[in-house]
Design a protein around this motif. Structure first.
Motif, PDB file in Angstrom:
ATOM      1  N   MET A  44       0.825  -1.202   0.000  1.00  0.00           N
ATOM      2  CA  MET A  44       0.000   0.000   0.000  1.00  0.00           C
ATOM      3  C   MET A  44       0.864   1.258   0.000  1.00  0.00           C
ATOM      4  O   MET A  44       0.480   2.278  -0.589  1.00  0.00           O
ATOM      5  N   LYS A  45       2.022   1.208   0.649  1.00  0.00           N
ATOM      6  CA  LYS A  45       2.935   2.352   0.617  1.00  0.00           C
ATOM      7  C   LYS A  45       3.632   2.447  -0.738  1.00  0.00           C
ATOM      8  O   LYS A  45       3.829   3.533  -1.282  1.00  0.00           O
ATOM      9  N   PHE A  46       3.983   1.292  -1.286  1.00  0.00           N
ATOM     10  CA  PHE A  46       4.697   1.252  -2.565  1.00  0.00           C
ATOM     11  C   PHE A  46       3.879   1.888  -3.682  1.00  0.00           C
ATOM     12  O   PHE A  46       4.379   2.734  -4.434  1.00  0.00           O
ATOM     13  N   ILE A  47       2.605   1.505  -3.793  1.00  0.00           N
ATOM     14  CA  ILE A  47       1.813   1.965  -4.927  1.00  0.00           C
ATOM     15  C   ILE A  47       1.413   3.428  -4.823  1.00  0.00           C
ATOM     16  O   ILE A  47       0.950   4.013  -5.803  1.00  0.00           O
ATOM     17  N   SER A  48       1.578   4.024  -3.646  1.00  0.00           N
ATOM     18  CA  SER A  48       1.225   5.441  -3.512  1.00  0.00           C
ATOM     19  C   SER A  48       2.225   6.338  -4.241  1.00  0.00           C
ATOM     20  O   SER A  48       1.899   7.477  -4.584  1.00  0.00           O
ATOM     21  N   THR A  49       3.415   5.818  -4.500  1.00  0.00           N
ATOM     22  CA  THR A  49       4.437   6.633  -5.167  1.00  0.00           C
ATOM     23  C   THR A  49       5.095   5.945  -6.362  1.00  0.00           C
ATOM     24  O   THR A  49       5.810   6.597  -7.128  1.00  0.00           O
ATOM     25  N   ARG A  50       4.847   4.654  -6.541  1.00  0.00           N
ATOM     26  CA  ARG A  50       5.539   3.904  -7.585  1.00  0.00           C
ATOM     27  C   ARG A  50       4.552   3.250  -8.539  1.00  0.00           C
ATOM     28  O   ARG A  50       3.390   3.037  -8.216  1.00  0.00           O
ATOM     29  N   SER A  51       5.040   2.902  -9.722  1.00  0.00           N
ATOM     30  CA  SER A  51       4.199   2.238 -10.707  1.00  0.00           C
ATOM     31  C   SER A  51       4.265   0.720 -10.540  1.00  0.00           C
ATOM     32  O   SER A  51       5.058   0.191  -9.755  1.00  0.00           O
ATOM     33  N   PHE A  52       3.450   0.017 -11.327  1.00  0.00           N
ATOM     34  CA  PHE A  52       3.420  -1.444 -11.290  1.00  0.00           C
ATOM     35  C   PHE A  52       4.407  -2.074 -12.273  1.00  0.00           C
ATOM     36  O   PHE A  52       4.429  -3.295 -12.419  1.00  0.00           O
ATOM     37  N   MET A  53       5.223  -1.270 -12.942  1.00  0.00           N
ATOM     38  CA  MET A  53       6.080  -1.799 -13.995  1.00  0.00           C
ATOM     39  C   MET A  53       7.061  -2.872 -13.532  1.00  0.00           C
ATOM     40  O   MET A  53       7.328  -3.820 -14.275  1.00  0.00           O
ATOM     41  N   PRO A  54       7.622  -2.800 -12.310  1.00  0.00           N
ATOM     42  CA  PRO A  54       8.499  -3.919 -11.891  1.00  0.00           C
ATOM     43  C   PRO A  54       7.775  -5.258 -11.895  1.00  0.00           C
ATOM     44  O   PRO A  54       8.366  -6.292 -12.258  1.00  0.00           O
ATOM     45  N   PHE A  55       6.498  -5.262 -11.518  1.00  0.00           N
ATOM     46  CA  PHE A  55       5.726  -6.506 -11.518  1.00  0.00           C
ATOM     47  C   PHE A  55       5.403  -6.947 -12.944  1.00  0.00           C
ATOM     48  O   PHE A  55       5.350  -8.141 -13.234  1.00  0.00           O
ATOM     49  N   VAL A  56       5.191  -5.965 -13.818  1.00  0.00           N
ATOM     50  CA  VAL A  56       4.928  -6.277 -15.232  1.00  0.00           C
ATOM     51  C   VAL A  56       6.132  -6.995 -15.844  1.00  0.00           C
ATOM     52  O   VAL A  56       5.993  -8.042 -16.486  1.00  0.00           O
ATOM     53  N   VAL A  57       7.312  -6.430 -15.642  1.00  0.00           N
ATOM     54  CA  VAL A  57       8.539  -7.022 -16.190  1.00  0.00           C
ATOM     55  C   VAL A  57       8.767  -8.416 -15.610  1.00  0.00           C
ATOM     56  O   VAL A  57       9.094  -9.365 -16.338  1.00  0.00           O
ATOM     57  N   TYR A  58       8.573  -8.552 -14.312  1.00  0.00           N
ATOM     58  CA  TYR A  58       8.762  -9.854 -13.660  1.00  0.00           C
ATOM     59  C   TYR A  58       7.817 -10.907 -14.247  1.00  0.00           C
ATOM     60  O   TYR A  58       8.238 -12.029 -14.552  1.00  0.00           O
ATOM     61  N   ARG A  59       6.543 -10.546 -14.412  1.00  0.00           N
ATOM     62  CA  ARG A  59       5.554 -11.493 -14.944  1.00  0.00           C
ATOM     63  C   ARG A  59       5.953 -11.964 -16.339  1.00  0.00           C
ATOM     64  O   ARG A  59       5.902 -13.159 -16.646  1.00  0.00           O
ATOM     65  N   ILE A  60       6.316 -11.022 -17.186  1.00  0.00           N
ATOM     66  CA  ILE A  60       6.638 -11.363 -18.572  1.00  0.00           C
ATOM     67  C   ILE A  60       7.883 -12.241 -18.638  1.00  0.00           C
ATOM     68  O   ILE A  60       7.908 -13.259 -19.348  1.00  0.00           O
ATOM     69  N   LEU A  61       8.917 -11.883 -17.879  1.00  0.00           N
ATOM     70  CA  LEU A  61      10.146 -12.680 -17.899  1.00  0.00           C
ATOM     71  C   LEU A  61       9.901 -14.085 -17.350  1.00  0.00           C
ATOM     72  O   LEU A  61      10.406 -15.069 -17.898  1.00  0.00           O
ATOM     73  N   LEU A  62       9.126 -14.187 -16.268  1.00  0.00           N
ATOM     74  CA  LEU A  62       8.831 -15.505 -15.699  1.00  0.00           C
ATOM     75  C   LEU A  62       8.023 -16.344 -16.677  1.00  0.00           C
ATOM     76  O   LEU A  62       8.282 -17.546 -16.849  1.00  0.00           O
ATOM     77  N   GLY A  63       7.034 -15.730 -17.322  1.00  0.00           N
ATOM     78  CA  GLY A  63       6.220 -16.455 -18.289  1.00  0.00           C
ATOM     79  C   GLY A  63       7.045 -16.967 -19.461  1.00  0.00           C
ATOM     80  O   GLY A  63       6.894 -18.115 -19.900  1.00  0.00           O
TER      81      GLY A  63
END
Length: 290
Positions: A250-269
């Motif tokens: 909840m603290k992370f998303i108040s100032t940061r984007s979701f792009m690290p999770f996007v990159v992680y998902r794509i690379l893992l897939g």
């Protein structure tokens, strides 16, 4: 399932349940990479009771206020149009799609949906969807050279239509790899809500669906598919770790984007696709758990 396996899987459940990377996929992949039996949909559902208990405690003030206002509206003692009572009804409405589809697709959820090729595909596809939604939100919030920033919605703007769309997005998470939070947050961002509002409603919406699913699956916890002792340990670990992850997220998303999770998902897939294609992993690795 050994006690060590349950410890590791409980840790994985707690770490991944609230991040938009799919806890069910990570439980499945942890078992496959470690050459353990697939813990199964029942184990996943029961351990999610632990993480949803973390939600109940973290959002206890919001939930208590919503439940109280909703109950007063049911018995006719609440104020007409009370925002919290309205939120209670919207959580119920948004829970309908996953409840209906969960019962109708139970066989597929416990079988074909756990194919590693499908999980790889959903990791990549939903990663791209989350990335698109996040970029759109960032563009709206930041504006541009030729336009002002767009005011995005918060939970006071939530209505029945948006609640049902959120619910439909949540139902996609019946397929491992989609991610409950990833799907609902993506839906919320595409509907024009702020990151924090999308995440908050995602957590609230998950409570009735996940608790109901976990209670429903409790009957399978001692039938040879899932052992009571290790499952209880995993659930306790998932609760403790999950609570810490909520506070951080909840603290992370108040100032940061979701792009690290996007990159992680794509690379893992993509990695998973490669491993299955090269024969390093069978698409049905570990499915002898039953």
């Amino acid at each position: 399932m050994s006690w060590f396996e349950s410890f590791v899987l409980g840790l994985v459940q707690g770490l991944t349940e609230f991040l938009p990377i799919s806890s069910s996929a990570h439980l499945r992949l942890t078992a496959a990479f470690a050459d353990w039996n697939d813990p199964g949909a029942a184990f996943t559902a029961v351990t999610q009771i632990g993480t949803e208990t973390a939600v109940l405690i973290y959002f206890r003030k919001d939930i208590a206020r919503i439940v109280s206002a909703w109950f007063r509206s049911v018995v006719g003692k609440g104020e007409r149009g009370d925002r919290d009572a309205r939120m209670g009804w919207l959580v119920i409405i948004g829970s309908i799609p996953i409840g209906v589809l969960g019962l109708l697709l139970k066989g597929a959820i416990e079988g074909p949906f756990r194919d590693l090729r499908l999980i790889a595909a959903t990791l990549v596809v939903m990663g791209l969807v989350l990335g698109f939604a996040d970029r759109r939100a960032a563009r709206d919030e930041g504006g541009g050279r030729h336009r002002a920033a767009t005011q995005r919605k918060d939970l006071t703007d939530l209505d029945v239509k948006d609640g049902l769309i959120y619910g439909a997005c949540q139902a996609l998470a019946l397929v491992p790899g989609v991610s409950r939070s990833g799907a609902t947050i993506s839906g919320g961002l595409l509907l024009g809500y702020t990151r924090e509002s999308a995440a908050r409603y995602s957590f609230l919406l998950a409570v009735p669906a996940v608790l109901a699913s976990g209670v429903f699956e409790l009957k399978d916890a001692g039938d040879g598919h899932t052992a009571w002792g290790p499952t209880a340990l995993a659930t306790l670990i998932a609760f403790a770790v999950g609570y810490a992850v909520i506070a951080w997220f909840m603290k992370f998303i108040s100032t940061r984007s979701f792009m690290p999770f996007v990159v992680y998902r794509i690379l893992l897939g993509l990695l998973l696709f490669a491993l299955v294609s090269m024969g390093v992993l069978s698409p049905h690795a570990g499915e002898s758990a039953g």
